[in-house]
Structures are given as C-alpha cells and as structure tokens.
Design a protein around this motif. Sequence first.
Motif, short mmCIF file in Angstrom:
data_model
loop_
_atom_site.label_atom_id
_atom_site.label_comp_id
_atom_site.label_asym_id
_atom_site.label_seq_id
_atom_site.Cartn_x
_atom_site.Cartn_y
_atom_site.Cartn_z
N ARG A 281 64.35 52.49 67.96
CA ARG A 281 63.61 52.16 66.74
C ARG A 281 64.10 50.84 66.14
N GLN A 282 65.42 50.67 66.07
CA GLN A 282 65.98 49.43 65.52
C GLN A 282 65.58 48.22 66.35
N HIS A 283 65.65 48.35 67.67
CA HIS A 283 65.28 47.25 68.55
C HIS A 283 63.78 46.92 68.42
N PHE A 284 62.96 47.97 68.36
CA PHE A 284 61.51 47.74 68.33
C PHE A 284 61.07 47.16 66.99
N GLU A 285 61.68 47.59 65.91
CA GLU A 285 61.34 47.01 64.61
C GLU A 285 61.67 45.52 64.59
N ARG A 286 62.78 45.14 65.20
CA ARG A 286 63.12 43.72 65.30
C ARG A 286 62.12 42.99 66.19
N TYR A 287 61.73 43.62 67.28
CA TYR A 287 60.74 43.04 68.20
C TYR A 287 59.41 42.80 67.48
N ARG A 288 58.95 43.80 66.74
CA ARG A 288 57.69 43.66 66.01
C ARG A 288 57.77 42.54 64.97
N GLY B 256 66.25 38.99 73.82
CA GLY B 256 67.03 37.85 74.28
C GLY B 256 66.15 36.66 74.61
N LEU B 257 65.01 36.92 75.25
CA LEU B 257 64.08 35.84 75.58
C LEU B 257 63.41 35.28 74.33
N LEU B 258 63.03 36.16 73.41
CA LEU B 258 62.35 35.72 72.19
C LEU B 258 63.26 34.87 71.31
N ALA B 259 64.56 35.13 71.39
CA ALA B 259 65.51 34.37 70.57
C ALA B 259 65.54 32.90 70.97
N GLN B 260 65.04 32.58 72.17
CA GLN B 260 65.04 31.21 72.65
C GLN B 260 63.74 30.47 72.33
N ILE B 261 62.77 31.19 71.71
CA ILE B 261 61.47 30.59 71.41
C ILE B 261 61.39 30.32 69.91
N PRO B 262 61.04 29.09 69.49
CA PRO B 262 61.03 28.76 68.06
C PRO B 262 60.08 29.61 67.24
N SER B 263 58.83 29.82 67.71
CA SER B 263 57.86 30.60 66.95
C SER B 263 56.81 31.14 67.89
N LEU B 264 56.13 32.21 67.44
CA LEU B 264 55.10 32.86 68.25
C LEU B 264 53.88 33.14 67.39
N PRO B 265 52.67 33.10 67.98
CA PRO B 265 51.48 33.54 67.24
C PRO B 265 51.51 35.05 67.05
N ALA B 266 50.84 35.53 66.02
CA ALA B 266 50.78 36.97 65.76
C ALA B 266 50.10 37.67 66.93
N PHE B 267 50.59 38.86 67.25
CA PHE B 267 50.06 39.65 68.36
C PHE B 267 49.51 40.95 67.83
N ASP B 268 48.25 41.25 68.15
CA ASP B 268 47.61 42.50 67.73
C ASP B 268 47.18 43.26 68.98
N PRO B 269 47.91 44.33 69.38
CA PRO B 269 47.55 45.05 70.60
C PRO B 269 46.19 45.71 70.51
N ARG B 270 45.65 45.89 69.30
CA ARG B 270 44.33 46.50 69.16
C ARG B 270 43.22 45.55 69.60
N GLN B 271 43.53 44.26 69.74
CA GLN B 271 42.53 43.27 70.10
C GLN B 271 42.53 42.94 71.59
N LEU B 272 43.23 43.74 72.40
CA LEU B 272 43.20 43.53 73.83
C LEU B 272 41.78 43.79 74.33
N PRO B 273 41.33 43.10 75.41
CA PRO B 273 39.95 43.24 75.86
C PRO B 273 39.64 44.64 76.36
N ILE B 274 38.36 45.04 76.22
CA ILE B 274 37.90 46.33 76.72
C ILE B 274 37.90 46.30 78.23
N SER B 275 38.42 47.36 78.86
CA SER B 275 38.43 47.44 80.31
C SER B 275 37.03 47.71 80.83
N SER B 276 36.67 47.03 81.90
CA SER B 276 35.39 47.26 82.56
C SER B 276 35.64 47.85 83.93
#
Length: 219
Positions: A132-139, A198-218
């Motif tokens: 939970r602690q790791h994932f809250e930081r990830y989010r 660890g990888l994210l710590a090396q990136i200055p900034s990221l765009p917001a990510f919304d998993p609900r907006q992933l494309p519909i599977s066909s």
Amino acid sequence: MTTLHRIPLFPLGSPLLPQAAMPLHLFEPRYRQLIHDLGSLPADQQRFGVIAIRQGREVGTDHLNALYDVGCIADIRAIQPYADGRFDIVTMGTNRFILRDLFDEKPYFTADVEFLPDELGANPDAMSNRVRQHFERYREIVQMEDGQDVLSPDPTALSWEVAAGMLLDLDERQRILAADDTTSRLILERQLLHRELGLLAQIPSLPAFDPRQLPISSN
C-alpha cells in the motif's frame, strides 16, 4: 477429485484480472454468436473465460500451447447491440481458472477449466501494508487519475487494485494473475513497484495517467 467446468473461451492479447472491468467491441461472427448464445441464459450465467495469448493476436494452430495456463472469468455486466450485428459489452473479472483442455467444435473456443481458490497465504496483512505504501507513492508520482482515492483494507482486494493500477507488460501481468495466493501476489507487486519507483525517480516529470481511458479491446 478435480472438478472441471466447460466454459466459452475468449483468447485476448492481455489477461483480465479479478475485480477489473474490461469493455469489448465484438464484430467477428464467432463472438457475435457467443453473445447470442449467452443471451439465452439467465443473467448470472452470462459469462465466459478470458485467457491471454502468449504471442501475437490469434491462437493459430498451436491451440493450448499458444495460450497461458491461467485465465479469468468475465461476467457480462452490460450489452449494447447494434443494427449491423455488432456488440459493445462491459465485463467484470471474477474467478481465476487454470486451463485444462481446449475445444473448437463451435464457432468460438470452449474449454474445460478448473477454478482456482484465492487463498491468503502467510501474513498477508503485513505485506499488504508495505505494498500500500509503495503503491500510494507510485500513484502520486505518475499522477494517476483512477477515480479511486481510498484503497481497500482487504489484502486480496488490494492486490487486484494494485495490479490493475500499474503499467505492466503481458508477462508481468500474467505472473500476478497466476500467483498461488494473495501474499505471493503482493510480494511480486512489491518487487515490481520497487523497480518502477526506482525508474520513476530518474524521470523529471510525467503526464497524468488514467487507467480508465485505456482503449476498448476489439476482437
């Protein structure tokens, strides 16, 4: 004695996870037939199995060898038919299963599967607190906009929320799905989160990510 269940099977390029919604746009005749067949059943029996293809988009002639061993039942929650015979459906992942045999006597695959219990394993509460602690930081870092502010206090539910909320490749997502129990799943997720943080710590900034907006599977 092992109990096998015969179910319709829908191979896809990515696994479905328990507690996760999966919208599908169905246009192939075989999957139109699947929806027609399921539509004649009571609502609580309108379900099919989703299982991931190891490589590519089609099962081909390899059949069982082309598929992963563990999949997930998709309960149909909504169906939108169209005049030309296509369907949009929304499904929800429920029970996991292991694939035992595959049949192609119908337009779509059917399979004999064994349902898998979701056991807790050893000390899931302690592991869930760490995850939970790791994932809250990830989010926080990826600015995730998943509409879910509060994570479940239940270790099993939390493990599926974390799996659905991470950007993972096919093999990693499949390993999480196939984990023996909740604690094993949480241990794997903690390892993946540690790597990602660890990888994210090396990136200055990221765009917001919304998993609900992933494309519909066909299909």
